[in-house]
Design a protein around this motif. Sequence first.
Motif, PDB file in Angstrom:
ATOM      1  N   GLU A  50      15.448  91.452  71.742  1.00  0.00           N
ATOM      2  CA  GLU A  50      16.485  91.637  70.742  1.00  0.00           C
ATOM      3  C   GLU A  50      15.871  91.855  69.364  1.00  0.00           C
ATOM      4  O   GLU A  50      14.967  91.128  68.953  1.00  0.00           O
ATOM      5  CB  GLU A  50      17.407  90.417  70.700  1.00  0.00           C
ATOM      6  N   SER A  70      16.806  95.800  72.352  1.00  0.00           N
ATOM      7  CA  SER A  70      18.251  95.871  72.180  1.00  0.00           C
ATOM      8  C   SER A  70      18.607  95.499  70.746  1.00  0.00           C
ATOM      9  O   SER A  70      17.910  94.699  70.100  1.00  0.00           O
ATOM     10  CB  SER A  70      18.970  94.932  73.157  1.00  0.00           C
ATOM     11  N   PRO A  72      22.349  95.342  67.859  1.00  0.00           N
ATOM     12  CA  PRO A  72      23.808  95.448  67.768  1.00  0.00           C
ATOM     13  C   PRO A  72      24.231  96.628  66.905  1.00  0.00           C
ATOM     14  O   PRO A  72      23.550  96.994  65.940  1.00  0.00           O
ATOM     15  CB  PRO A  72      24.204  94.122  67.111  1.00  0.00           C
ATOM     16  N   GLY A 103      26.412  99.139  75.750  1.00  0.00           N
ATOM     17  CA  GLY A 103      26.576  97.879  76.459  1.00  0.00           C
ATOM     18  C   GLY A 103      26.963  98.028  77.916  1.00  0.00           C
ATOM     19  O   GLY A 103      26.755  97.104  78.705  1.00  0.00           O
ATOM     20  N   THR A 150      26.186  95.835  72.187  1.00  0.00           N
ATOM     21  CA  THR A 150      24.731  95.869  72.280  1.00  0.00           C
ATOM     22  C   THR A 150      24.265  97.253  72.718  1.00  0.00           C
ATOM     23  O   THR A 150      24.854  97.858  73.616  1.00  0.00           O
ATOM     24  CB  THR A 150      24.236  94.815  73.278  1.00  0.00           C
ATOM     25  N   VAL A 195      29.079  93.430  74.759  1.00  0.00           N
ATOM     26  CA  VAL A 195      27.891  92.590  74.756  1.00  0.00           C
ATOM     27  C   VAL A 195      27.730  91.998  76.149  1.00  0.00           C
ATOM     28  O   VAL A 195      28.667  91.394  76.673  1.00  0.00           O
ATOM     29  CB  VAL A 195      28.000  91.467  73.715  1.00  0.00           C
ATOM     30  N   SER A 220      23.389  88.101  75.432  1.00  0.00           N
ATOM     31  CA  SER A 220      22.870  88.645  74.181  1.00  0.00           C
ATOM     32  C   SER A 220      23.401  87.824  73.019  1.00  0.00           C
ATOM     33  O   SER A 220      24.599  87.546  72.953  1.00  0.00           O
ATOM     34  CB  SER A 220      23.283  90.112  74.020  1.00  0.00           C
TER      35      SER A 220
END
Length: 271
Positions: A50, A70, A72, A103, A150, A195, A220
């Motif tokens: 992340e 990954s 957002p 996602g 995500t 997500v 996530s």
Amino acid sequence: MRCTRVLSAALLAVGLAAGTAAADSSPTPSPSGSGDAPTRAGTSFRTATEIEQGQRATASGSTGDYLYWSFPADAGERPTVKATVKLSDQHTAQTWQLDVYDGLRRRQSCQYGAQTRTAAAGTASVELACVLRTVRAWSEPWADDPLPGTYYVRLTAVGLQASDLGQPVNAEVRADAKHIGGPAAVDGSLAQPLVPGVAVKSAQQDGDAADGSKKHAVLSSIEPDGGWSSHWWSDRWVWSGVGAVLAALAGIGGYALTRGSGRPSRVPPSA
């Protein structure tokens, strides 16, 4: 005099709207600190590393590996993903590819950018980029539009020769986003962002756990600054308000011009 006041008020309203729209479309600020930047990448969707928007992530690997990250992306944002791969001193021609998935793990097409590039033999590095379409707050079930949630970045080499397999490489990835504003606004929104695991709840979510905390089985943990749908303000509101004000001012001005002085002229009596 009255018409001048009407025109001045209209110009002021348009100026305020333009200023708000320009501020709304400014790029999303990036985190200044890089001390906690990730130094490794995942090997699958489930183990993707992340990263926050504006954060530079690095990783070491070998040619033939799949590297995953990954980040957002919220509604109204246009994400841009850039990657730089530093190659070994001795290698043949290599083709590297940067893919971005949402996602639902749907591969998203790039509006523009060098998503695939071939590094000639002996080239020290190769740079890739992908500018996605603007993330929409809502879409039809059959559409392939980017939606809030995500996003996964996959970096790998394709069509490798046997002599290049296993050679060491260093990768650097960064994801940024520009908020588009009103032009990307739609009438609708998702119940939940896309997500992974956001809809999976533990048996103790509705009640307190033994340690007094509530547990959520969410795969996530990253989200935009301010939470999802943080860009609730849209310049469409401004332009709608400006249109209503201009319509009202036009009506008042038209009435003032057509009603005259309000007193009928006196006609002298005939002799």
